[in-house]
Write a protein that holds these residues in place. Structure first.
Motif, PDB file in Angstrom:
ATOM      1  N   ASN A 260      82.851  32.977  97.926  1.00 18.13           N
ATOM      2  CA  ASN A 260      82.074  32.874  96.808  1.00 18.13           C
ATOM      3  C   ASN A 260      81.211  33.194  96.296  1.00 18.13           C
ATOM      4  O   ASN A 260      79.936  32.856  95.651  1.00 18.13           O
ATOM      5  CB  ASN A 260      82.473  30.924  96.316  1.00 18.13           C
ATOM      6  CG  ASN A 260      81.925  30.672  94.875  1.00 18.13           C
ATOM      7  OD1 ASN A 260      83.080  31.408  93.944  1.00 18.13           O
ATOM      8  ND2 ASN A 260      82.086  29.500  94.790  1.00 18.13           N
ATOM      9  N   ALA A 261      80.983  34.653  96.145  1.00 20.69           N
ATOM     10  CA  ALA A 261      79.453  35.230  95.726  1.00 20.69           C
ATOM     11  C   ALA A 261      80.039  36.312  94.776  1.00 20.69           C
ATOM     12  O   ALA A 261      81.345  36.651  94.673  1.00 20.69           O
ATOM     13  CB  ALA A 261      79.001  35.965  97.021  1.00 20.69           C
ATOM     14  N   PRO A 262      78.703  37.073  94.422  1.00 19.30           N
ATOM     15  CA  PRO A 262      78.828  38.034  93.629  1.00 19.30           C
ATOM     16  C   PRO A 262      79.811  39.322  93.527  1.00 19.30           C
ATOM     17  O   PRO A 262      78.653  39.646  94.764  1.00 19.30           O
ATOM     18  CB  PRO A 262      78.084  38.346  92.449  1.00 19.30           C
ATOM     19  CG  PRO A 262      77.219  36.897  93.035  1.00 19.30           C
ATOM     20  CD  PRO A 262      77.925  36.360  93.993  1.00 19.30           C
ATOM     21  N   LYS A 263      80.822  39.684  93.666  1.00 14.51           N
ATOM     22  CA  LYS A 263      81.666  40.986  93.619  1.00 14.51           C
ATOM     23  C   LYS A 263      80.366  41.741  94.330  1.00 14.51           C
ATOM     24  O   LYS A 263      80.089  42.493  95.306  1.00 14.51           O
ATOM     25  CB  LYS A 263      82.669  41.208  93.707  1.00 14.51           C
ATOM     26  CG  LYS A 263      82.830  42.494  93.822  1.00 14.51           C
ATOM     27  CD  LYS A 263      84.079  43.096  93.214  1.00 14.51           C
ATOM     28  CE  LYS A 263      84.467  44.573  93.459  1.00 14.51           C
ATOM     29  NZ  LYS A 263      85.823  45.503  92.839  1.00 14.51           N
ATOM     30  N   GLU A 264      79.628  42.429  92.833  1.00 16.74           N
ATOM     31  CA  GLU A 264      78.562  44.155  93.313  1.00 16.74           C
ATOM     32  C   GLU A 264      77.478  43.397  94.248  1.00 16.74           C
ATOM     33  O   GLU A 264      77.383  44.360  94.753  1.00 16.74           O
ATOM     34  CB  GLU A 264      77.786  43.756  91.787  1.00 16.74           C
ATOM     35  CG  GLU A 264      78.382  44.570  90.190  1.00 16.74           C
ATOM     36  CD  GLU A 264      79.432  45.706  90.816  1.00 16.74           C
ATOM     37  OE1 GLU A 264      78.212  46.367  91.379  1.00 16.74           O
ATOM     38  OE2 GLU A 264      80.927  45.723  90.613  1.00 16.74           O
ATOM     39  N   GLU A 265      76.710  42.453  94.530  1.00 11.33           N
ATOM     40  CA  GLU A 265      75.878  42.340  95.525  1.00 11.33           C
ATOM     41  C   GLU A 265      76.453  42.290  96.785  1.00 11.33           C
ATOM     42  O   GLU A 265      76.586  43.058  97.762  1.00 11.33           O
ATOM     43  CB  GLU A 265      75.423  40.880  95.302  1.00 11.33           C
ATOM     44  CG  GLU A 265      74.128  40.620  96.236  1.00 11.33           C
ATOM     45  CD  GLU A 265      73.870  38.829  96.341  1.00 11.33           C
ATOM     46  OE1 GLU A 265      73.513  38.321  96.779  1.00 11.33           O
ATOM     47  OE2 GLU A 265      73.426  38.291  94.691  1.00 11.33           O
TER      48      GLU A 265
END
Length: 100
Positions: free
Chosen positions: A75-80
């Motif tokens: 559940n984290a930002p894909k780009e990061e």
């Protein structure tokens, strides 16, 4: 003495499909409770996140696909995640642990 062909650096990016060569093994050492990357004359001790990434490096998934899986799982930002995965895989590619 003949000049050897220059070694080209594998470049990791979102569209790359990384895979571990057959002579590199990811093994769990149950006695010590840790994962190891076994390479010719070398042993690496990857952290938990690197293990999860390497398990997804099957030569079929792109780095972007791997980032998608991890983004959903954590559940984290894909780009990061994509930025971090590219950097990690580039380091491992430079060491010969993964190839494109």
């Amino acid at each position: 003495m003949a000049d050897a062909a220059p070694r080209t650096r594998a470049m990791i990016e979102g569209t790359t499909c990384p895979v571990m060569p057959p002579y590199i093994k990811l093994r769990h050492d149950a006695g010590r409770g840790r994962w190891l990357i076994l390479a010719p004359e070398r042993i690496f001790e990857p952290d938990d996140i690197a293990v999860e990434v390497l398990k997804l490096c099957d030569g079929q998934r792109t780095v972007a696909d791997i980032a998608d899986v991890l983004a959903k799982e954590y559940n984290a930002p894909k780009e990061e995640i994509l930025t971090d995965v590219v950097a990690m895989l580039q380091d491992l590619a430079d060491k010969g642990v993964v190839k494109t």
